[in-house]
Enzyme design. Structure first.
Site, PDB file in Angstrom:
ATOM      1  N   TYR A 238       1.317  71.522 122.407  1.00  0.00           N
ATOM      2  CA  TYR A 238       0.918  72.725 121.671  1.00  0.00           C
ATOM      3  C   TYR A 238      -0.482  72.511 121.083  1.00  0.00           C
ATOM      4  O   TYR A 238      -0.733  71.499 120.409  1.00  0.00           O
ATOM      5  CB  TYR A 238       1.921  73.042 120.563  1.00  0.00           C
ATOM      6  N   ALA A 239      -1.384  73.448 121.342  1.00  0.00           N
ATOM      7  CA  ALA A 239      -2.796  73.232 121.008  1.00  0.00           C
ATOM      8  C   ALA A 239      -3.037  72.993 119.528  1.00  0.00           C
ATOM      9  O   ALA A 239      -3.976  72.291 119.152  1.00  0.00           O
ATOM     10  CB  ALA A 239      -3.630  74.409 121.499  1.00  0.00           C
ATOM     11  N   GLY A 240      -2.203  73.556 118.663  1.00  0.00           N
ATOM     12  CA  GLY A 240      -2.355  73.319 117.235  1.00  0.00           C
ATOM     13  C   GLY A 240      -2.111  71.869 116.854  1.00  0.00           C
ATOM     14  O   GLY A 240      -2.554  71.408 115.801  1.00  0.00           O
ATOM     15  N   LYS A 247      -7.580  72.084 113.834  1.00  0.00           N
ATOM     16  CA  LYS A 247      -7.083  71.834 112.488  1.00  0.00           C
ATOM     17  C   LYS A 247      -7.168  70.366 112.081  1.00  0.00           C
ATOM     18  O   LYS A 247      -7.283  70.047 110.901  1.00  0.00           O
ATOM     19  CB  LYS A 247      -5.648  72.367 112.357  1.00  0.00           C
ATOM     20  N   CYS A 293      -0.445  85.983 108.963  1.00  0.00           N
ATOM     21  CA  CYS A 293      -0.501  86.912 107.831  1.00  0.00           C
ATOM     22  C   CYS A 293      -1.612  87.950 107.985  1.00  0.00           C
ATOM     23  O   CYS A 293      -2.100  88.497 106.999  1.00  0.00           O
ATOM     24  CB  CYS A 293      -0.668  86.151 106.522  1.00  0.00           C
ATOM     25  N   ASP A 309     -10.694  82.461 112.243  1.00  0.00           N
ATOM     26  CA  ASP A 309      -9.824  81.396 111.735  1.00  0.00           C
ATOM     27  C   ASP A 309     -10.478  80.443 110.748  1.00  0.00           C
ATOM     28  O   ASP A 309      -9.912  80.161 109.697  1.00  0.00           O
ATOM     29  CB  ASP A 309      -9.277  80.593 112.922  1.00  0.00           C
TER      30      ASP A 309
END
Length: 654
Positions: A238-240, A247, A293, A309
């Site tokens: 997962y890229a996150g 991040k 959100c 972002d």
């Protein structure tokens, strides 16, 4: 204080390459002549040692240096298809990537900061002792790329030459990760050495997915070594968790701004967008919101979209607060992205001729992607994030499996979006930020928009964000505090970060006429919480145009506002006009709805203040300014309650 280069550098300790001569010998053994020639153009010895030790640890069969040339990037795209990491879709340039079902979001419980003895980190973060991290790397990372190709890329987190931009190295065995990096970041192979000299630092990122099996996920780890600005990520895709330029490096950038560039720079989890005002004026906003959100929707509601972002900010010599987007692309959640609320984004997602990497959405038999909330009829069957899917399919607990994962994403070039101001986004001078917004998911307490009375109260708005947990984090549930919407990415004690915020926004280097307006935004008030007759939210997605439009006018002195203990709120007549003029399709904004949205529910607000005060009281060395603001606001709210009751309408304050 954060102390750089403290403790054992795990990468060099495990890799065992201690000087440039040893590094060069390894390169000659590990790289073919073409890639060796490409690497020889990098002269920074520290960077070369990092790369050599990564090779020594991971033991890849092959090493590829990505210069960012069209030939190199095409190879990465081709390899990603050949290895099955991506699959072509019906639209040329579109591909689908599926993560393992257990690896669909940030692995919060498996993400750690590597710390030295006695070093403090955020109370909201997890940490691991340096020796324990060293043992993990020796056990699991040693040899993790055997039988694989290592890919190495050189990137800039921001336009090359921008004051707050920081160069970084991304090393991975995943073609999908490097393909994503090429869309999201600026390849700076040609200027890497000069950028390291200019900034004085660079970040290093090492990832391998390993065999990519479900049984490996419990061993997955995301480590961030604060002292050596080095990240490690294993057994996940997962890229996150794996595109560590994002991040992982954002965390390092936060540390760098807090401890090295105090009162000079900030690294924030914020969109950047420009809103048009009267006479063609464009006012630039930066806004923080936790993932899921509405941050991307807000960013793209702008007339001159810069980023969705992250933001690197600094005080320029002319006294303005300036910002650049460290990214040049979007890795955005697609759930509820549709024509009504996101026309610019949908034009890219459904159009021809653009490059898009989809992840974890539903793919039908015609190789077309669909997702929850797309505004289109979703097929009854297809393939999605858990394999073959059909309408009514349930998981092992009997829970219906949605067509797309709630954290499904699309990775695309920001320059492909019609309202993206690519020229300004790539300008090293950045854009002048006039408005700062903070928002979360708040169903019953704060109004849709309010403005801090001063910079201290503005910092406190950011410190007080709360949000319902979203699908971007595995193993997290319920309503939680989300300070500055940056909470997962603040490595050090919250007290240090908060003081840096107070120091920055109160800096005398900022011209008073250019000091940003700081505001709160809340899209998530419900009918049920405000005595309405309807169901769900009081507002609509398209209303964002009115809230941002009012802030643009307020920041430029074109409208007045009503003062309240929590800050300034809009007047009804101004909003009525904005809803008619700026909301797509025009919208009647009633006085009844205004009163429901902007009445102060004093007991709820005081409860929120007390919750925050209690939580921050448990933190060490929190600046006294925070408590002074809370105390002042509570005292004023109690006085209002005694005069008007527990619900105070705007007319009673005007």
């Amino acid at each position: 204080m954060l102390e750089l280069r403290k403790g054992i550098d795990i990468l060099s300790h495990v890799g065992g390459i201690n000087n440039i001569a040893e590094a060069q010998d390894l390169f000659k053994k590990s790289l073919d002549s073409e890639n060796l020639a490409k690497l020889e153009k990098i002269k920074n010895e520290e960077a070369l040692l990092k790369i050599a030790n990564a090779i020594a640890i991971c033991e890849p069969d092959e090493v590829f240096v990505n210069t960012g040339s069209s030939e190199d990037v095409d190879k990465i795209r081709k390899w990603s298809i050949e290895t099955g990491e991506e699959e072509p879709l019906a639209v040329k340039g579109h591909t689908i990537h599926f993560d393992l079902p257990q690896d669909q979001a940030r692995l919060v419980k498996q993400t750690f900061y590597i710390i030295n003895d006695g070093e403090k980190t955020s109370s909201l973060a997890k940490s691991i002792a340096r020796q324990d991290a060293l043992e993990y790397v020796e056990k699991y990372v040693k040899g993790i790329m055997k039988g694989m190709r290592m890919l190495i890329g050189f990137y800039s987190r921001g336009p090359v030459g921008a004051q707050a931009a920081i160069p970084a190295i991304e090393i991975s065995s995943s073609n999908y990760v490097l393909h994503s990096a090429e869309i999201l970041y600026r390849n700076c192979y040609e200027s890497f050495d000069a950028e390291v000299t200019r900034k004085g630092v660079f970040f290093t990122n090492l990832h391998s997915q390993g065999p990519n099996r479900p049984e490996d996920i419990p061993n997955a780890r995301i480590f961030m070594d604060r002292s050596w600005f080095t990240t490690y990520s294993t057994f996940c895709t997962y890229a996150g968790n794996t595109l560590l330029l994002k991040k992982g490096n954002h965390r390092f950038a936060v540390d760098y701004s807090v401890y090295v560039k105090t009162a000079e720079e900030l690294s924030e989890h914020m969109f950047i967008t420009g809103i048009k005002g009267p006479g063609g004026r464009v006012t630039y906003f930066a806004g923080a919101a936790p993932s899921g959100c509405g941050k991307t929707t807000t960013a793209m509601a702008g007339d001159a979209f810069i980023g969705d972002d992250l933001a690197q900010m600094w005080i320029a010599e002319d006294g303005t607060v300036r910002a650049v987007n460290p990214e040049k692309g979007i890795f955005g959640i697609v759930e509820d992205v549709n024509q009504e609320g996101d026309p610019y984004l949908m034009k890219v997602l459904r159009g021809e001729g653009k490059e898009v990497i989809w992840s974890n959405v539903l793919i039908d038999e015609n190789k077309k992607p669909y997702w929850v909330g797309c505004g289109e009829e979703i097929p009854k069957k297809g393939r999605n994030f858990q394999g073959e899917w059909y309408e009514g399919k349930t998981d092992e607990n009997g829970k219906p499996i949605p067509p797309s994962h709630p954290n499904s994403r699309a990775t695309l070039h920001a320059s492909d979006i019609e309202n993206h101001n690519t020229e300004l986004a790539e300008d090293p001078k950045g854009v002048p930020i006039k408005v700062i917004t903070y928002s979360g998911r708040d169903s019953d307490t704060m109004p849709p928009v309010w403005v801090a009375r001063n910079s201290d109260e503005g910092v406190v708005i950011g410190a007080s964000i709360v949000s319902a947990a979203t699908a971007t984090e595995i193993g997290v549930s319920g309503v939680r505090r989300q300070p500055w919407a940056n909470e997962p990415f603040i490595p050090g004690p919250l007290a240090d970060y908060m003081q840096a915020q107070f120091d920055f926004f109160n800096s005398k280097k900022i011209k008073d006429s250019d000091r940003p307006v700081m505001a709160g935004i809340n899209y998530f008030l419900t009918h049920a919480a405000r005595g309405g007759n309807g169901k769900g939210l009081l507002g609509e997605k398209r209303d964002v145009k009115a809230w941002l439009g009012w802030l643009e006018l307020y920041a430029n002195g074109d409208v007045e506002a009503i003062e309240t203990p929590i800050g300034f709120i809009p007047k009804y007549e101004d909003l009525k006009k904005l809803f008619a003029e700026r909301v797509p399709g025009g919208k009647e904004y009633t006085k009844e709805l205004y009163d429901m949205q902007f009445s102060l529910y004093i007991d709820n607000i005081i409860a929120r203040i007390r919750l925050q005060r209690e939580a921050y009281s448990k933190e060490s060395a929190i600046p006294q300014k925070l408590f002074e603001v809370y105390d002042k606001q509570e005292k004023e709210l109690l006085a209002l309650k005694e005069k008007f009751g527990s619900v105070v309408k705007p007319d009673q304050l005007a």
